[in-house]
Design an enzyme around this catalytic site. Structure first.
Site, PDB file in Angstrom:
ATOM      1  N   ARG A 194       0.873  -1.177   0.000  1.00 28.33           N
ATOM      2  CA  ARG A 194       0.000   0.000   0.000  1.00 28.33           C
ATOM      3  C   ARG A 194       0.905   1.220   0.000  1.00 28.33           C
ATOM      4  O   ARG A 194       2.130   1.092   0.041  1.00 28.33           O
ATOM      5  CB  ARG A 194      -1.031  -0.015   1.153  1.00 28.33           C
ATOM      6  CG  ARG A 194      -0.706  -0.791   2.358  1.00 28.33           C
ATOM      7  CD  ARG A 194       0.432  -0.248   3.150  1.00 28.33           C
ATOM      8  NE  ARG A 194       0.272   1.170   3.408  1.00 28.33           N
ATOM      9  CZ  ARG A 194       1.235   2.021   3.642  1.00 28.33           C
ATOM     10  NH1 ARG A 194       2.499   1.607   3.661  1.00 28.33           N
ATOM     11  NH2 ARG A 194       1.012   3.296   3.878  1.00 28.33           N
ATOM     12  N   GLY A 195       0.304   2.420  -0.022  1.00 24.52           N
ATOM     13  CA  GLY A 195       1.110   3.629  -0.206  1.00 24.52           C
ATOM     14  C   GLY A 195       1.184   3.916  -1.693  1.00 24.52           C
ATOM     15  O   GLY A 195       1.474   3.011  -2.497  1.00 24.52           O
ATOM     16  N   ALA A 196       0.908   5.169  -2.052  1.00 24.81           N
ATOM     17  CA  ALA A 196       0.708   5.496  -3.471  1.00 24.81           C
ATOM     18  C   ALA A 196       1.865   5.058  -4.385  1.00 24.81           C
ATOM     19  O   ALA A 196       1.637   4.361  -5.384  1.00 24.81           O
ATOM     20  CB  ALA A 196       0.420   6.995  -3.604  1.00 24.81           C
ATOM     21  N   GLN A 253      -1.988   2.220  10.070  1.00 26.93           N
ATOM     22  CA  GLN A 253      -0.688   2.215   9.356  1.00 26.93           C
ATOM     23  C   GLN A 253       0.368   3.010  10.110  1.00 26.93           C
ATOM     24  O   GLN A 253       1.556   2.756   9.960  1.00 26.93           O
ATOM     25  CB  GLN A 253      -0.848   2.803   7.942  1.00 26.93           C
ATOM     26  CG  GLN A 253      -1.647   1.955   6.981  1.00 26.93           C
ATOM     27  CD  GLN A 253      -3.086   2.403   6.939  1.00 26.93           C
ATOM     28  OE1 GLN A 253      -3.669   2.794   7.950  1.00 26.93           O
ATOM     29  NE2 GLN A 253      -3.690   2.343   5.767  1.00 26.93           N
ATOM     30  N   ASP A 287      -1.932  10.728  -1.752  1.00 31.57           N
ATOM     31  CA  ASP A 287      -2.247   9.722  -2.772  1.00 31.57           C
ATOM     32  C   ASP A 287      -2.616  10.343  -4.115  1.00 31.57           C
ATOM     33  O   ASP A 287      -2.539   9.693  -5.151  1.00 31.57           O
ATOM     34  CB  ASP A 287      -3.383   8.823  -2.294  1.00 31.57           C
ATOM     35  CG  ASP A 287      -2.893   7.964  -1.153  1.00 31.57           C
ATOM     36  OD1 ASP A 287      -2.787   8.489  -0.027  1.00 31.57           O
ATOM     37  OD2 ASP A 287      -2.566   6.791  -1.406  1.00 31.57           O
ATOM     38  N   ASN A 341      -5.301  12.494   1.035  1.00 31.59           N
ATOM     39  CA  ASN A 341      -4.418  11.619   1.826  1.00 31.59           C
ATOM     40  C   ASN A 341      -5.304  10.860   2.815  1.00 31.59           C
ATOM     41  O   ASN A 341      -6.524  11.077   2.892  1.00 31.59           O
ATOM     42  CB  ASN A 341      -3.335  12.440   2.536  1.00 31.59           C
ATOM     43  CG  ASN A 341      -2.244  11.541   3.120  1.00 31.59           C
ATOM     44  OD1 ASN A 341      -1.765  10.632   2.446  1.00 31.59           O
ATOM     45  ND2 ASN A 341      -1.859  11.770   4.359  1.00 31.59           N
ATOM     46  N   LYS A 342      -4.681   9.997   3.563  1.00 31.30           N
ATOM     47  CA  LYS A 342      -5.402   9.120   4.495  1.00 31.30           C
ATOM     48  C   LYS A 342      -6.403   9.892   5.353  1.00 31.30           C
ATOM     49  O   LYS A 342      -6.112  11.003   5.812  1.00 31.30           O
ATOM     50  CB  LYS A 342      -4.363   8.404   5.371  1.00 31.30           C
ATOM     51  CG  LYS A 342      -4.901   7.413   6.367  1.00 31.30           C
ATOM     52  CD  LYS A 342      -5.788   6.348   5.744  1.00 31.30           C
ATOM     53  CE  LYS A 342      -5.106   5.597   4.615  1.00 31.30           C
ATOM     54  NZ  LYS A 342      -6.029   4.735   3.844  1.00 31.30           N
TER      55      LYS A 342
HETATM   56  O1  MRU Z   1      -4.376   3.263   2.379  1.00 30.36           O
HETATM   57  P1  MRU Z   1      -2.897   3.413   2.280  1.00 30.36           P
HETATM   58  O2  MRU Z   1      -2.145   2.774   3.399  1.00 30.36           O
HETATM   59  O3  MRU Z   1      -2.379   2.987   0.914  1.00 30.36           O
HETATM   60  O4  MRU Z   1      -2.670   4.973   2.403  1.00 30.36           O
HETATM   61  C1  MRU Z   1      -1.392   5.492   2.373  1.00 30.36           C
HETATM   62  C2  MRU Z   1      -1.372   6.954   2.576  1.00 30.36           C
HETATM   63  O5  MRU Z   1      -2.376   7.596   2.784  1.00 30.36           O
HETATM   64  C3  MRU Z   1      -0.039   7.624   2.431  1.00 30.36           C
HETATM   65  O6  MRU Z   1      -0.005   8.786   3.215  1.00 30.36           O
HETATM   66  C4  MRU Z   1       0.131   8.028   0.977  1.00 30.36           C
HETATM   67  O7  MRU Z   1      -0.024   6.934   0.123  1.00 30.36           O
HETATM   68  C5  MRU Z   1       1.436   8.664   0.750  1.00 30.36           C
HETATM   69  S1  MRU Z   1       2.616   7.462   0.266  1.00 30.36           S
HETATM   70  C6  MRU Z   1       4.186   7.890   0.374  1.00 30.36           C
END
Ligand code: MRU
Length: 361
Positions: free
Chosen positions: A53-55, A202, A243, A253-254
């Site tokens: 996960r993470g963009a 996370q 994201d 973002n989250k």
């Molecule tokens: O749902 P996730 O864990 O994929 O969400 C991740 C985030 O919100 C991060 O802040 C975002 O992807 C930035 S990644 C460097």
């Protein structure tokens, strides 16, 4: 970055040269399990189940997913089907679409017989480019922390972050955490407030794990604590990831990021967003109206996952019959963002300033 002194990336080519391997992030911090991806279906499952996960890492995994799909069917139809299946795994992170477009650009002009090798090569390059981009985000962003350290004359600089935008969210280094690692490695006295980041935690499970593994001082806090800390002068700056960010500077973002940005504005705390250029969606201008916000399984709200004995368990929190809703992201309007930390430098959250850094877009 290192785990127990051993350098890792989050995704890499398998020894057989035709698979990819990932760290299963659903098991962290309790177990370090490496999972092989051998097919398009494996890659799509890894993204949608959030083993990765993470963009930026979602994008890198999708690139390998296309390569794996080419092994089974390298036709134009096979390429289209693979890209459609991967694009449907998670809707908010635009790096997914970016990586699929890169793969299509690379493969479409090639004869079918050349596509497998080219796809693996391009997926590997996308990973290497991500590492270099994130390293540069660290290089460009460390000055912000340095400035606070000088002002505080040796007292520790307190940085608040939300979710996980560290190396586990990218291929290496991270986005929001890249300047933090850089500052720590340069010997600046820093401390990170880690939002636990419900519902999937996370922050508590991944950010705390990777900061701890690298030796960065940090403290996990409940999601609602940030405002209180800011009111008492205990946060010098916030740095988060994103994201998808519009050309006008609205930041997805989250879930919960927006509330931190509001608290930061009310308390005069700088609020920075760190991102690679692949996270800008150059076609969008109104983040609230146009960025698709992922809704996930309500059970992620209803159950908490953890372990007291090494075995992962899920525990129900609300009454069995209470419904829950799980919005995974929110949008922070550009007006609440102090600036963007990108691989090309820092800019204000306005379209003009973003385009000054990226004139070719
Ligand atoms: O749902 P996730 O864990 O994929 O969400 C991740 C985030 O919100 C991060 O802040 C975002 O992807 C930035 S990644 C460097």
């Amino acid at each position: 970055m290192n785990i127990d002194g051993k350098p890792y990336r989050t995704i890499w080519l398998g020894d057989d040269g035709v698979s990819a391997e990932i760290i299963d992030q659903t098991k962290l911090p309790f177990a370090l399990e490496i999972v092989p991806l051998r097919s398009l279906e494996d890659a799509a499952h890894a993204i949608s189940s959030m083993q990765v996960r993470g963009a930026p890492l979602i994008g890198a995994t999708a690139a390998y997913g296309v390569a794996l799909a080419m092994r089974a069917d390298a036709s134009d139809d096979g390429l289209d089907r693979a890209c459609a299946a991967l694009a449907a795994t998670r809707p908010t992170a635009v790096n997914l679409r970016w990586a699929l477009d890169e793969m299509k650009k690379e493969l479409t002009a090639l004869p079918q017989g050349a596509r497998v090798a080219a796809a693996f090569a391009r997926a590997g390059e996308i990973c290497d480019e991500d590492v270099e981009t994130c390293r540069r985000i660290g290089e460009k962003g460390v000055g912000l922390i340095q400035a606070h350290a000088e002002r505080k004359q040796g007292e520790r600089v307190n940085i608040l972050t939300h979710c996980n935008a560290g190396w586990l969210a990218t291929v290496d280094w991270g986005t929001a955490l890249a300047p933090i690692y850089r500052a720590h490695d340069e010997g600046l006295p820093i401390h990170v407030w880690v939002d636990e980041t419900r519902p999937r935690n996370q922050g508590a499970s991944l950010t705390a794990f990777e900061l701890g593994a690298h030796g960065v001082p940090h403290t996990v806090i409940a999601d609602n604590t940030g405002g209180h800390l800011m009111q008492h002068g205990l946060v010098d700056l916030c740095i988060v990831g994103t994201d998808r960010t519009t050309a006008s500077g609205d930041v997805a973002n989250k879930i919960g990021t927006y509330l931190k940005a509001l608290a930061a504005r009310d308390n005069g705390v700088p609020f920075y967003v760190a991102l690679p250029s692949s996270t800008f969606d150059w076609q969008l201008r109104d983040g609230l109206q146009e960025i698709p916000v992922e809704e996930r399984d309500p059970d992620e709200i209803r159950f908490v996952q953890g372990s007291a004995d090494g075995i992962l368990r899920r525990v129900l929190v609300p009454p069995q019959s209470s419904p829950a809703v799980n919005y995974a992201f929110d949008v922070t309007p550009a007006r609440l963002v102090t600036g963007f930390i990108t691989e090309r430098g820092i800019c204000r959250a306005t379209e003009a300033d973003i385009r000054r850094l990226f004139p070719e877009k």
